[in-house]
Structures are given as structure tokens and as C-alpha cells.
Design an enzyme around this catalytic site. Sequence first.
Site, PDB file in Angstrom:
ATOM      1  N   HIS A  52       0.830  -1.219   0.000  1.00  0.00           N
ATOM      2  CA  HIS A  52       0.000   0.000   0.000  1.00  0.00           C
ATOM      3  C   HIS A  52       0.860   1.263   0.000  1.00  0.00           C
ATOM      4  O   HIS A  52       0.534   2.247   0.655  1.00  0.00           O
ATOM      5  CB  HIS A  52      -0.971   0.014   1.192  1.00  0.00           C
ATOM      6  CG  HIS A  52      -1.991  -1.088   1.138  1.00  0.00           C
ATOM      7  ND1 HIS A  52      -3.202  -0.962   0.491  1.00  0.00           N
ATOM      8  CD2 HIS A  52      -1.973  -2.339   1.640  1.00  0.00           C
ATOM      9  CE1 HIS A  52      -3.885  -2.091   0.606  1.00  0.00           C
ATOM     10  NE2 HIS A  52      -3.158  -2.950   1.292  1.00  0.00           N
ATOM     11  N   ASN A 125     -10.331  -2.702   2.500  1.00  0.00           N
ATOM     12  CA  ASN A 125     -10.026  -2.728   1.073  1.00  0.00           C
ATOM     13  C   ASN A 125     -11.304  -2.493   0.272  1.00  0.00           C
ATOM     14  O   ASN A 125     -12.395  -2.401   0.841  1.00  0.00           O
ATOM     15  CB  ASN A 125      -9.454  -4.104   0.685  1.00  0.00           C
ATOM     16  CG  ASN A 125      -7.982  -4.250   1.052  1.00  0.00           C
ATOM     17  OD1 ASN A 125      -7.220  -3.286   1.019  1.00  0.00           O
ATOM     18  ND2 ASN A 125      -7.590  -5.457   1.398  1.00  0.00           N
TER      19      ASN A 125
END
Length: 476
Positions: A52, A125
Amino acid sequence: MRQLTTTAGNPIGDNQNSLTAGERGPILMQDYQLIEKLAHQNRERVPERVVHAKGSGAYGTLKITHDISAYTKADIFSKVGKETPLLVRFSTVAGERGAADAERDVRGFAIKFYTKEGNWDLVGNNTPVFFVADPYKFPDFIHTQKRDPRTNLRSNTAMWDFWSLMPESLHQTTILFSDRGLPKSFRHINGYGSHTYSFINKDNERFWVKFHFKTQQGIKTMTNEEAQIIIGQDRESSQRDLFDAIEDKNFPKWNMKIQIMTESEAKDYKYNPFDLTKVWSHKDFPLIDVGILELNKNPNNYFNEIEQSAFSPSNTVPGIGLSPDKMLQARAFSYPDAHRYRIGTHYEMLPVNRPINEVANYYADGSMNFSDIEEKSAVNYEPNSFDGPQENHLYNEPSLEIFGEADRFDRTLNNDHYTQPRELFNLMNKEQKNQLFKNIAASMSGVPSYIIQRQLALYEKVSAEYANGVKAALNV
Ligand code: NDP
């Protein structure tokens, strides 16, 4: 005019010319202003996140529209109309900080709610499930997504080798290679807490809960071909879209919803409700409306407020807790550990991470400890006789019954990895199925045929139509 100063606040007289021995001479070592400037440049980066790394973020609010206080005593949900400030950081997973936004990848959807009972972080997510169900496999999985140690290239072979040996990944890879695996922008994705969490109400009853954020902008996706054109023109397409929409006061919104399962329902449910590769069917556990999340303010400084923002599923508030989900337990350790390494011991003292309520504990010293000096110097041990902060048993969660023997249990035994991917596949229309087949085939380029055959055998178990579709797209 604002006076330019050194970091110690000393006024600077010349920011254009170094201090030299004579007009043509070398620089004097005593030019501490130059040295400080160069030293700071060397330290401008903190290590990027291992996963990420590429992200964008914005501030906003959660406004409660429906009463769910029967399930949780969390102050954030205490009454209809209540508004809580928050920060969201969106991201891709595999790419480095300079990677293009418009890549096929899961999108991170991390939310930090600044509540008066401390920060609640929901680090989710845009998918309701994940590739693996046990954190023991997480570093292996991430290695397959990152660069090959020898070639320094991304490796389709590594990805499909791993996935074809891990049938539990079928659900998530079906989402990843569907149309939703390549979102048009961060505004056009749903968010999911993904893990099962717990709610505790005023009567100290526990419920299991899943969190959903449905985009009001609608799901919008891109084909691989459309994304290639965008990447050729703009590597920051999602960052730009989010920033511009907020500057234009076109504030993106999501409807927050939950699913609730009682403790007794969890014991009998057809799937392990704490398995991160499975969803709870909406038919069994209907979505319950909670509120509206709106993003309405861009950060002033990207590095300070987004790059240094630090989210962790371990940040929970009274009324919200963890669950037996193995992946969640590991993340509760792993995320703060990553932040301590990446940003520093006291990363939660940075303004973006700092709770809005008073923080009171006995953690002493450590790098960059800039808590209130008077408060800290009073007493740094507990128990003490000097009015230091104390525990309150009211905040203890109800006990949780655990049963069985300690062992390393084989989760592949008696575990159905195929029904839920099949249900998802069956939801897709013809065009979406064709895209799925094409996207899978494209990503198998260069993969040895024995690995492809092993993956096709998994698709056979989901459905013949799925396997045949991929075979046709591969020309096998
Ligand atoms: P439902 O028909 O009630 O719900 C289907 C869900 O699938 C909707 O939330 C829909 O999202 C979502 N969806 C549709 N197409 C895709 C796609 N290509 N990728 C990801 N999600 C998609 O069915 P069930 O609850 O019984 O679940 C059936 C299947 O739907 C599951 O196996 C799972 O794969 C998928 N799903 C289920 C979710 C859940 O929490 N139950 C959440 C997301 C997906 P939207 O409404 O935004 O269009």
C-alpha cells in the site's frame, strides 16, 4: 514578510549564496545553514510502506442516519445525526510510491475515525475478502506481488504459481480479474472492513459485525486497454480525480452499512465466519443502514498528513473489538510494528495520527517524544500515589469462550473454496465474464503451462463455464 530561520529559529541572512573562502574559493565548513539544508534533504523520505505504498487521502465526516445502538455502545454510533471527523487513505497494494494509479490491483480503503473515545481505525479494502486466510502465508503472498529478486521485474509466474497452489485465493482472484479489479478512481469503489469485528452493547452483549461502504458515485471500472491509455497520459489519475473533486466541492460519499451475526449464529454458520476468504451472504445477514461517509477536505501537506498517516486495526474504541479472525490478529500486531519502524516510536503523536481526546499513559522517553513535558515528568510508573492515570474495568470486554486444543490446524480440510467464487461468477453478466476470462489470460502471459494447467483445474472446480472461458481466452 515572514523571516526565514534555521530549525533552531535563528534568522537566516542569505539563502542564495554559500559561505566561501574568497569569491572563487571553496565552501567553509562553518556554513551550518548550508549543511543543515543538505542534511534535511537527505532525510526527506521515510521508508515507503512495504504494501500500500502508493496512496491518496482526504478528510471528511461520518454522519449517523440510523440507530444501531442495540448492537454497540460505541459513542460514534450513539445517536442519529452525530458527526465524527475522519481521514481516509486510499491506495494500491503492490506498486511502489511512484507506481501508476490505474493498475489492476486491490485498493486499500483505510479510515481513521477521530472519536472522543480515541481513534477507531477501520483498515479495509475495496474487496470483502482476501487472498489468504492465515497470516503465516501473508509475507509469501506479498513476495509474489512484488519484484522478482533476480530480475527486479514483477512476475506473473510467481503470482500464478502461488495462487494455483492456494485454492483459498480463488475468491479474491476472481474479484481481482473481474471488471472491479481495475477501478476508474477511488471515488468509484466500495469499501469493506473485510474482517469480522465485534460489537459490544450497553448490556455487555457481543455481536459479530462486518462493515460495508457503498459508493454513491456508482461502481466505475476500466478495461486493461483503457487503463493503458490513461497511464500513458497520467500516472496519478486517481490522486488527481480525488483531489480535484474535493476542490470542486463535488464531495464523494459512501453509504455505511453493517451485517450483524449473533454469537450463537456464528457457531452454526455454514462457513467459518472468521475466515477472511469468505463473505457472509447478504441473504443470510442483510445489510443494515448506518450512516453516510463524506470526504470534503484535502490535506494541506501530503507528506505530513497522508504519507505519515498510520492506520491500525488494533485501534478500537469501547463497543468495537476484534474477533478470532487470524488475519486480523496478525494485522493488529503488524501494522503498529510497521509504523514504529517506518515513522518512529511516537508516530501517534504526529498531528494526523493524534487522537482528539487526552492520551494518558506511562510510556517513557523514546525518539521524538514530544508529549507535554510537565504532564510526563510528574510520574512514570503505575500504581502511584500522585494522581496518575488509572484503568477502569468498565472498559473490559465480556469474556469470549475459546475451545479446542492448541495445534497447527490444516485449514484446507473440510473447507469449501469453490462455492463462493461460483456465486460471484454466477452474478456476472456475459460481458463481465468475458472480461474476467480475458484479464486472467492476459495476466498469465509467460507463465509455464504446468502452472496454468493447475490453475485451470481449480477453475473446473468452480464451474466448467469458468474453466472453459479461460481456456478459450488462452487458446488452450
Ligand atoms: P448478493 O447478490 O446479495 O450480493 C452480491 C454482491 O456482489 C453485491 O454486494 C455486489 O456489490 C457484489 N458484486 C457484484 N459484482 C461483483 C464483482 N465483480 N466483484 C465483487 N463484487 C461484486 O449475494 P451474496 O451476499 O449471497 O454474495 C454472493 C457473492 O457476491 C459472494 O460470493 C461474493 O463473492 C460477492 N459479494 C458478496 C458480498 C457480501 O458481503 N455478501 C460483498 C461483495 C461481493 P454492489 O451491490 O456494490 O454492486
